[in-house]
Scaffold this active site. Structure first.
Site, short mmCIF file in Angstrom:
data_model
loop_
_atom_site.label_atom_id
_atom_site.label_comp_id
_atom_site.label_asym_id
_atom_site.label_seq_id
_atom_site.Cartn_x
_atom_site.Cartn_y
_atom_site.Cartn_z
N TYR A 141 37.79 31.95 33.61
CA TYR A 141 38.89 32.61 33.25
C TYR A 141 40.09 31.65 32.66
O TYR A 141 40.80 32.20 31.89
CB TYR A 141 39.47 33.34 34.59
CG TYR A 141 38.62 34.48 35.26
CD1 TYR A 141 37.30 34.79 34.79
CD2 TYR A 141 39.40 35.25 35.97
CE1 TYR A 141 36.79 35.72 35.32
CE2 TYR A 141 38.45 36.47 36.27
CZ TYR A 141 37.37 36.30 36.08
OH TYR A 141 36.51 37.67 36.61
N LYS A 189 26.08 28.95 42.11
CA LYS A 189 24.71 29.34 41.28
C LYS A 189 24.29 27.79 40.91
O LYS A 189 23.93 27.42 39.85
CB LYS A 189 25.16 29.97 40.14
CG LYS A 189 23.69 30.48 39.27
CD LYS A 189 22.98 31.45 39.92
CE LYS A 189 21.83 31.87 39.37
NZ LYS A 189 20.74 32.42 40.01
N ASP A 221 23.36 35.27 43.51
CA ASP A 221 22.65 36.28 43.36
C ASP A 221 22.10 37.11 44.54
O ASP A 221 22.24 38.32 44.76
CB ASP A 221 21.51 36.25 42.24
CG ASP A 221 20.85 34.77 42.22
OD1 ASP A 221 21.39 34.02 43.11
OD2 ASP A 221 19.73 34.48 41.53
N ASP A 245 35.56 37.30 42.13
CA ASP A 245 36.05 38.80 41.34
C ASP A 245 35.16 39.88 41.36
O ASP A 245 35.53 40.88 42.09
CB ASP A 245 36.40 38.24 39.84
CG ASP A 245 37.32 39.36 39.42
OD1 ASP A 245 37.77 40.38 40.02
OD2 ASP A 245 37.42 39.34 38.11
N ASP A 249 34.90 42.96 44.58
CA ASP A 249 34.85 44.53 44.25
C ASP A 249 33.58 44.91 45.10
O ASP A 249 33.73 46.08 45.63
CB ASP A 249 34.83 44.57 42.96
CG ASP A 249 36.02 44.91 42.24
OD1 ASP A 249 37.14 44.20 42.50
OD2 ASP A 249 35.98 45.71 41.20
#
Ligand code: NAD
Length: 368
Positions: A141, A189, A221, A245, A249
């Site tokens: 970001y 990851k 994942d 982020d 959610d």
């Protein structure tokens, strides 16, 4: 107790839900005789259109001079044609950057009375109480260079982390884990990304300072599947900006709706509180948004910034009591039962009343 709160309602449902959060904070202030002040400032797409910036200078100055910032949400399709610098989301990133809050705490709890609101089976989610600690000022970001290049018909972003950025957010997460169930899972990851391999190394090093906390590493994942299949396994989840982020959610499904989840962003000059959801353009202006994420963020503000633990607890007790009474906004009901839904305002007013009732019974208890 004096508190100057900079309120940034923003776009879409932002103003609708922050109004209710402020209502509840005012109820606490009035009942307890505190001096809470609220000053609104523009941010987001509306600010770009009216003031030529998604994070105007006056807003930044007011935020930096406040005790805490309470944000609604920014964005909406009507702002999609704005240039990159005027995009509402650029204002949000500039806000976070200017305040310097690098640790974003996002709790997800399966409240017993609304386990029926989640599409997940109740026996899977009951007892789930986890908190995501998301790094907020690094990664994709903020990484440079970033661009869309018309000539080469390509675009790029940069994922970059320094050891110091990882260390400081890891310490926040480990300290939190020490006060909770002493379990921390760090999500990365590392099988593919260099930034994740550095992340894993630094987190493992920081873990040595917290011998009471059990550290587990997970790949993002498979973790995305596990957190929703076995949410009660997890307590503190530490992860980088983009993964946090997305995963937060996802964990909203455990709580029943995106409208339920609050957040606190800490570690900088001024703390920032906001529901995790966006501007919900599909329901904006209808008065039906769920204000509980915003009201829960107000409770976090009282706990983290003002150290008013009893008052924060009272707001959370009120949220649970109102949900237990059966009151629901539309997002918490199946389509066939939405005629029973209450408005944002009715929900906010009831939570404010119940907060005062909770504060009252607390006083009565201690007076005995
Ligand atoms: P969103 O969170 O706005 O909405 C996703 C879905 O959840 C929608 O169906 C919406 O109606 C529902 N929802 C969200 N909040 C709700 C609430 N309080 N009560 C009931 N239902 C609620 O995500 P999106 O649709 O992907 O994004 C819309 C805009 O919001 C975009 O412009 C995006 O950039 C922006 N956004 C802003 C923030 C922020 O301000 N922090 C965060 C995420 C997205």
């Amino acid at each position: 107790m004096k508190l100057n709160v900079a309120v940034l309602p923003g776009d879409g449902v932002g103003p609708e839900v922050t109004r209710e959060a402020v209502r509840v904070l005012r109820a606490v202030s009035d009942f307890c005789g505190y001096d809470f002040r609220f000053e609104e400032s523009p941010i987001g797409g509306g600010a770009s259109v009216e003031f030529g910036s998604p994070y105007p200078d006056q807003t930044r100055e007011r935020c930096l001079a406040s005790s805490a910032v309470l944000l609604g949400a920014v964005g909406g399709p009507q702002f999609d044609s704005l240039t990159d610098k005027l995009r509402p989301e650029a204002g949000l990133l500039a806000l976070r950057h200017s305040l310097g809050c690098f640790a974003n705490l996002r709790p997800a709890i399966a409240f017993e009375p609304i386990s029926d609101c989640s599409p997940l089976r109740p026996e899977r989610i009951l007892g789930a109480n986890l908190i995501i600690v998301r790094e907020l000022l690094g990664g994709l970001y903020f990484g440079e260079p970033r661009a869309i290049d018309a000539a080469s018909k390509s675009a790029w972003n940069t994922m970059r982390y320094s050891e110091q950025e990882i260390e400081r957010v890891a310490r926040v997460a480990f300290k939190l884990a020490e006060k909770r169930r002493k379990k921390l899972v760090s999500v990365d990851k590392a099988n593919v990304l260099e930034t994740s391999r550095l992340w894993r190394r630094v987190v493992t090093r920081v873990a040595a300072e917290f011998p009471d906390v059990a550290l587990e590493h997970a790949l993002v994942d498979s973790f995305a599947m596990n957190v929703i299949t076995y949410p009660t396994r997890y307590d503190v989840v530490l992860t980088e900006n983009l993964f946090g982020d997305i995963l937060s959610d996802e964990t909203a499904v455990i709580a029943g709706s995106l409208g339920m989840l609050p957040s606190a962003s800490i570690g900088g000059k001024v703390d920032l509180y906001e529901p995790i959801h966006g501007s919900a353009p599909d329901i904006a202006g209808k008065g039906i948004a769920n204000p509980i994420g915003a009201i829960g963020s107000a409770a976090m503000l009282l706990r983290h910034t003002a150290k008013l633990h009893a008052e924060a607890d009272s707001i959370e007790v009120a949220i649970e009591a109102v949900l237990k009474s059966g009151m629901r906004t539309a997002d918490l009901l199946p389509a066939a039962e939405r005629s029973k839904a209450v408005s944002t305002e009715v929900m906010g007013k009831r939570i404010a009343e119940c907060t005062v009732e909770a504060l009252n019974s607390r006083m009565a208890y201690f007076a005995v």
